[in-house]
Design a protein around this motif. Structure first.
Motif, PDB file in Angstrom:
ATOM      1  N   ALA A 299      38.192  21.824  43.780  1.00  0.00           N
ATOM      2  CA  ALA A 299      38.116  22.383  42.432  1.00  0.00           C
ATOM      3  C   ALA A 299      37.034  23.454  42.353  1.00  0.00           C
ATOM      4  CB  ALA A 299      37.851  21.279  41.415  1.00  0.00           C
ATOM      5  N   ALA A 300      35.913  23.226  43.025  1.00  0.00           N
ATOM      6  CA  ALA A 300      34.837  24.216  43.035  1.00  0.00           C
ATOM      7  C   ALA A 300      35.293  25.495  43.717  1.00  0.00           C
ATOM      8  CB  ALA A 300      33.610  23.641  43.749  1.00  0.00           C
ATOM      9  N   ARG A 301      35.995  25.370  44.832  1.00  0.00           N
ATOM     10  CA  ARG A 301      36.490  26.547  45.554  1.00  0.00           C
ATOM     11  C   ARG A 301      37.489  27.326  44.702  1.00  0.00           C
ATOM     12  NH1 ARG A 301      39.661  26.620  51.462  1.00  0.00           N
ATOM     13  NH2 ARG A 301      39.606  28.912  51.701  1.00  0.00           N
ATOM     14  N   ALA A 302      38.430  26.616  44.085  1.00  0.00           N
ATOM     15  CA  ALA A 302      39.440  27.280  43.259  1.00  0.00           C
ATOM     16  C   ALA A 302      38.800  27.930  42.030  1.00  0.00           C
ATOM     17  CB  ALA A 302      40.514  26.286  42.845  1.00  0.00           C
ATOM     18  N   ALA A 303      37.812  27.245  41.418  1.00  0.00           N
ATOM     19  CA  ALA A 303      37.134  27.816  40.251  1.00  0.00           C
ATOM     20  C   ALA A 303      36.386  29.086  40.619  1.00  0.00           C
ATOM     21  CB  ALA A 303      36.171  26.787  39.658  1.00  0.00           C
ATOM     22  N   SER A 304      35.744  29.074  41.769  1.00  0.00           N
ATOM     23  CA  SER A 304      35.026  30.261  42.235  1.00  0.00           C
ATOM     24  C   SER A 304      36.001  31.423  42.446  1.00  0.00           C
ATOM     25  CB  SER A 304      34.283  29.941  43.532  1.00  0.00           C
ATOM     26  OG  SER A 304      33.617  31.078  44.035  1.00  0.00           O
ATOM     27  N   ALA A 305      37.168  31.119  43.012  1.00  0.00           N
ATOM     28  CA  ALA A 305      38.176  32.156  43.227  1.00  0.00           C
ATOM     29  C   ALA A 305      38.722  32.697  41.902  1.00  0.00           C
ATOM     30  CB  ALA A 305      39.312  31.607  44.083  1.00  0.00           C
ATOM     31  N   LEU A 306      38.948  31.800  40.942  1.00  0.00           N
ATOM     32  CA  LEU A 306      39.442  32.234  39.634  1.00  0.00           C
ATOM     33  C   LEU A 306      38.465  33.201  38.977  1.00  0.00           C
ATOM     34  CD1 LEU A 306      40.761  28.781  38.351  1.00  0.00           C
ATOM     35  CD2 LEU A 306      42.180  30.798  38.781  1.00  0.00           C
ATOM     36  N   ARG A 307      37.184  32.868  39.050  1.00  0.00           N
ATOM     37  CA  ARG A 307      36.178  33.750  38.452  1.00  0.00           C
ATOM     38  C   ARG A 307      36.094  35.071  39.209  1.00  0.00           C
ATOM     39  NH1 ARG A 307      33.158  28.636  37.463  1.00  0.00           N
ATOM     40  NH2 ARG A 307      32.177  28.839  39.511  1.00  0.00           N
ATOM     41  N   ALA A 308      36.212  35.002  40.539  1.00  0.00           N
ATOM     42  CA  ALA A 308      36.136  36.226  41.346  1.00  0.00           C
ATOM     43  C   ALA A 308      37.302  37.169  41.069  1.00  0.00           C
ATOM     44  CB  ALA A 308      36.095  35.864  42.834  1.00  0.00           C
ATOM     45  N   HIS A 309      38.422  36.623  40.628  1.00  0.00           N
ATOM     46  CA  HIS A 309      39.587  37.451  40.307  1.00  0.00           C
ATOM     47  C   HIS A 309      39.573  37.920  38.849  1.00  0.00           C
ATOM     48  CE1 HIS A 309      41.089  36.061  44.190  1.00  0.00           C
ATOM     49  NE2 HIS A 309      41.979  37.025  44.112  1.00  0.00           N
ATOM     50  N   GLY A 310      38.429  37.802  38.202  1.00  0.00           N
ATOM     51  CA  GLY A 310      38.257  38.409  36.891  1.00  0.00           C
ATOM     52  C   GLY A 310      38.560  37.549  35.700  1.00  0.00           C
TER      53      GLY A 310
ATOM     54  N   PRO B  88      46.115  18.737  40.088  1.00  0.00           N
ATOM     55  CA  PRO B  88      44.740  18.375  39.719  1.00  0.00           C
ATOM     56  C   PRO B  88      43.703  19.355  40.251  1.00  0.00           C
ATOM     57  CG  PRO B  88      45.670  16.781  41.278  1.00  0.00           C
ATOM     58  CD  PRO B  88      46.794  17.643  40.809  1.00  0.00           C
ATOM     59  N   VAL B  89      43.930  19.934  41.433  1.00  0.00           N
ATOM     60  CA  VAL B  89      42.972  20.920  41.958  1.00  0.00           C
ATOM     61  C   VAL B  89      42.789  22.047  40.947  1.00  0.00           C
ATOM     62  CG1 VAL B  89      42.643  22.736  43.684  1.00  0.00           C
ATOM     63  CG2 VAL B  89      43.287  20.433  44.416  1.00  0.00           C
ATOM     64  N   PHE B  90      43.893  22.619  40.473  1.00  0.00           N
ATOM     65  CA  PHE B  90      43.774  23.768  39.578  1.00  0.00           C
ATOM     66  C   PHE B  90      43.514  23.371  38.129  1.00  0.00           C
ATOM     67  CE2 PHE B  90      45.198  26.355  43.109  1.00  0.00           C
ATOM     68  CZ  PHE B  90      44.479  27.523  42.888  1.00  0.00           C
ATOM     69  N   PHE B  91      43.919  22.180  37.725  1.00  0.00           N
ATOM     70  CA  PHE B  91      43.537  21.743  36.383  1.00  0.00           C
ATOM     71  C   PHE B  91      42.022  21.562  36.313  1.00  0.00           C
ATOM     72  CE2 PHE B  91      42.611  18.858  32.941  1.00  0.00           C
ATOM     73  CZ  PHE B  91      43.424  19.333  31.913  1.00  0.00           C
ATOM     74  N   PHE B  92      41.468  20.849  37.293  1.00  0.00           N
ATOM     75  CA  PHE B  92      40.023  20.649  37.308  1.00  0.00           C
ATOM     76  C   PHE B  92      39.291  21.974  37.523  1.00  0.00           C
ATOM     77  CE2 PHE B  92      40.975  16.120  38.888  1.00  0.00           C
ATOM     78  CZ  PHE B  92      40.894  15.603  37.606  1.00  0.00           C
ATOM     79  N   ALA B  93      39.873  22.864  38.335  1.00  0.00           N
ATOM     80  CA  ALA B  93      39.255  24.181  38.566  1.00  0.00           C
ATOM     81  C   ALA B  93      39.218  24.992  37.278  1.00  0.00           C
ATOM     82  CB  ALA B  93      40.019  24.941  39.642  1.00  0.00           C
ATOM     83  N   ALA B  94      40.304  24.948  36.514  1.00  0.00           N
ATOM     84  CA  ALA B  94      40.350  25.692  35.259  1.00  0.00           C
ATOM     85  C   ALA B  94      39.288  25.173  34.290  1.00  0.00           C
ATOM     86  CB  ALA B  94      41.738  25.583  34.639  1.00  0.00           C
TER      87      ALA B  94
ATOM     88  N   LEU C 189      38.301  27.867  31.591  1.00  0.00           N
ATOM     89  CA  LEU C 189      39.585  28.462  31.246  1.00  0.00           C
ATOM     90  C   LEU C 189      40.440  27.492  30.428  1.00  0.00           C
ATOM     91  CD1 LEU C 189      40.431  30.068  34.719  1.00  0.00           C
ATOM     92  CD2 LEU C 189      39.105  31.043  32.819  1.00  0.00           C
ATOM     93  N   VAL C 190      41.565  27.992  29.968  1.00  0.00           N
ATOM     94  CA  VAL C 190      42.525  27.208  29.194  1.00  0.00           C
ATOM     95  C   VAL C 190      43.806  27.087  30.011  1.00  0.00           C
ATOM     96  CG1 VAL C 190      43.878  27.083  27.060  1.00  0.00           C
ATOM     97  CG2 VAL C 190      41.557  28.056  27.026  1.00  0.00           C
TER      98      VAL C 190
ATOM     99  N   GLN D 107      29.901  24.329  39.905  1.00  0.00           N
ATOM    100  CA  GLN D 107      29.012  24.782  38.835  1.00  0.00           C
ATOM    101  C   GLN D 107      29.848  25.065  37.587  1.00  0.00           C
ATOM    102  OE1 GLN D 107      27.173  28.186  40.811  1.00  0.00           O
ATOM    103  NE2 GLN D 107      25.343  26.962  41.233  1.00  0.00           N
ATOM    104  N   PRO D 108      30.071  24.059  36.760  1.00  0.00           N
ATOM    105  CA  PRO D 108      30.904  24.266  35.584  1.00  0.00           C
ATOM    106  C   PRO D 108      30.322  25.300  34.620  1.00  0.00           C
ATOM    107  CG  PRO D 108      30.553  21.916  36.004  1.00  0.00           C
ATOM    108  CD  PRO D 108      29.618  22.668  36.892  1.00  0.00           C
ATOM    109  N   VAL D 109      31.195  26.157  34.126  1.00  0.00           N
ATOM    110  CA  VAL D 109      30.814  27.096  33.083  1.00  0.00           C
ATOM    111  C   VAL D 109      30.541  26.287  31.805  1.00  0.00           C
ATOM    112  CG1 VAL D 109      31.679  28.961  31.592  1.00  0.00           C
ATOM    113  CG2 VAL D 109      32.104  29.013  34.068  1.00  0.00           C
TER     114      VAL D 109
END
Length: 551
Positions: free
Chosen positions: A64-75, A93-99, A104-105, A185-187
């Motif tokens: 989830a941390a890796r996916a969240a970091s990627a989501l933020r890096a993609h703007g 669950p990986v991307f739900f928890f990452a969002a 994100l929503v 690192q949750p937003v």
């Protein structure tokens, strides 16, 4: 107006488990705070078992941390929407928890959605990214949806042998390259920030999204946890077989998130197969099994089911649709356990009522009692300001911290759904003197098919596009497996030729989800109408019911 009893004095509180607080108020918190607690408490324990793979709580946190970091890096920034077009698989669950981690929503696209529905949900939600699978049955509907509106960028994840990335899509390997080892690192988010836009049917035939905040979903999860105080379903390390779709609010809140919070091991399966379910129970020592009524019907139909070893089961449940009393009795006889059930809605995330463990024998057929922290009452459908007495049939109204406050971009439908702070459910029921609720009918014309909500207006709109159709009306008819399925009644234009059910189903395949496709077709010279000339679905249901009674 009838006053609700003061906290601690409601009759149904007598049926709560010892230790359940009648005056329970769910903590006002966020999903990221709930995630932090679960990751800290259960780190090395297995969270997800999926065929060929096990993922611990620690490993889920890292992904989830890796996916969240990627989501933020993609703007993507706080409040942006992403769409998950995923079945029951670890990527959900990986991307739900990452969002949630990235602020994100989430909006869910059902794998059953037709291309038109996908395009509508993407446009309505304003989703900026789609996460899907690199499999043809997921790629093709997204490609077809582009004919109905713009599609945001798509990230495709591998699942199984067929993992060919579509032209124009991005493979997950490229999407999150360079983000391995990212810290979790949750937003920062507030409880009233939106977490989920969960689509349900609209009165216009177009799906509308219930806006569910972090506080709504966290409250629902904690309400279920409180109600299950002292029960095996809350014991860390217990094994649950998860078939309920996690893109549906029932599977998401009651099984994925609630099980995650309590430290369970979730045996995640993409689709239900009765024979495989029995094998899993025996092989993995499954302790908890919940699903929709059609799941239990299919299990009962399995040859030799009475000879299978179900001794590991300690808690069983059914939800998503009414459970026939006869099915309840057979499941109880098979397992030696009382089958639990309940009621809820997308708009309640979906906490509402639930059957207590010590269900009295004279309460069969109930959908249970109000869950702790919630208030439910029965009101006059024509005048929601008038509360009804025990035993009187009326519309269920509910209020609590889990209940949505609004529909996304639907101010008129939001206003119509509430009265004096109470959400009007559209379900007709009565409450007995002990506080047990019994569903009677549905104020809305929704069809419940295999645990999914099916809306006649959407079917009728699609059928009307078939050449030669003058009028069409859809109703739910009894289905031994699904509970209900859609039957469509058609009046043809003068000179038009009749067509077969199979021809109609083929025509509707790209316009409706598989669960919405009619299972029966009947031609009529005319359809019943109200005095003002509107098609009268209630009268049609009465006619069909009378015909069935005479058959």
């Amino acid at each position: 107006m009838m006053e609700l009893p003061k906290p601690g004095t409601r009759p149904w509180h007598a049926f709560y488990n010892p230790g359940v607080r009648p005056d329970f108020v769910p903590p006002r918190t966020t999903l990221t705070a709930m995630m932090a607690e679960a990751f800290a408490a259960h780190g090395p324990r297995v969270l997800i078992e999926y065929p060929g793979e096990e993922i611990t709580y620690d490993q889920m946190k890292a992904r989830a941390a890796r996916a969240a970091s990627a989501l933020r890096a993609h703007g993507l920034v706080s409040g942006d929407r992403i769409a998950l077009h995923l079945p029951n698989c670890p990527w959900h669950p990986v991307f739900f928890f990452a969002a949630m981690t990235a602020g994100l929503v989430v909006t869910h696209l059902s794998p059953l959605d037709a291309p038109e529905e996908i395009a509508h949900k993407l446009a309505d939600s304003g989703a900026r990214l789609v996460i899907s699978l690199a499999r043809p049955e997921f790629a093709e509907p997204l490609t077809a949806a582009a004919a109905h509106g713009p599609i945001p960028p798509v990230v495709q994840c591998p699942d199984g042998a067929e993992t060919t990335v579509s032209d124009g899509a991005m493979a997950i390997e490229a999407f999150w390259a360079g983000h391995a080892g990212a810290e979790w690192q949750p937003v920062p988010v507030e409880p009233e920030d939106i977490a989920l836009l969960q689509y349900t049917g609209g009165t216009t035939g177009r799906p509308k999204a219930a806006v569910l905040t972090h506080a709504n979903i966290a409250a629902a999860v904690n309400i279920y946890r409180e109600f299950l105080t002292g029960e095996v379903a809350r014991q860390p390390g217990k094994h649950t077989l998860l078939y309920a779709p996690v893109f549906h609010i029932l599977g998401l809140s009651t099984q994925l998130l609630r099980g995650f919070a309590d430290g369970l091991t979730l045996h995640l399966r993409p689709r239900f197969d009765a024979g495989r379910a029995l094998d899993d129970i025996e092989t993995h020592g499954i302790n908890i099994l919940s699903g929709v009524p059609t799941m239990w019907i299919a299990i009962l139909r399995q040859p030799g089911v009475e000879m299978r070893d179900l001794s590991s089961l300690e808690f069983i449940g059914s939800g998503g649709a009414p459970l026939p009393v006869e099915v309840y009795r057979k499941v109880c006889a098979l397992t030696g356990l009382k089958l639990r059930g309940g009621w809820g809605m997308t708009e309640t995330a979906p906490a509402g009522s639930n059957v207590p463990g010590g269900l009295p024998d004279d309460k069969l057929g109930t959908i249970g009692i109000p869950l702790p922290g919630l208030e439910i009452k029965i009101v006059d459908p024509a005048d929601p300001a008038r509360d009804l007495a025990p035993g009187e049939d009326g519309e269920m109204a509910i209020r609590g911290p889990n209940v949505t406050r609004t529909y996304w971009n639907r101010p008129e439908e939001t206003a119509a759904a509430f009265h004096d702070g109470w959400f009007l459910t559209g379900d007709i029921a009565h409450m007995d003197t002990d506080g047990f609720l019994y569903l009677v009918d549905r104020k809305k014309d929704m069809i419940l098919s295999g645990g999914f909500n099916v809306y006649p207006v959407m079917i009728e709109d699609a059928v009307h596009r078939y050449p030669g159709v003058s009028e069409a009306m859809a109703i739910g008819v009894p289905d031994a497996y699904r509970g209900e399925s859609a039957k469509v009644f058609v009046v043809l234009s003068p000179g038009a030729q009749q067509f077969t059910l199979e021809q109609l189903q083929a025509f509707l395949a790209d316009k409706l989800g598989r669960h919405e496709i009619p299972r029966a077709l009947e031609f009529r010279d005319a359809l019943p109408k109200t005095p003002v000339g509107k098609l009268d679905r209630k009268a049609l249901r009465a006619e069909v019911g009378a015909e069935a009674a005479l058959a």
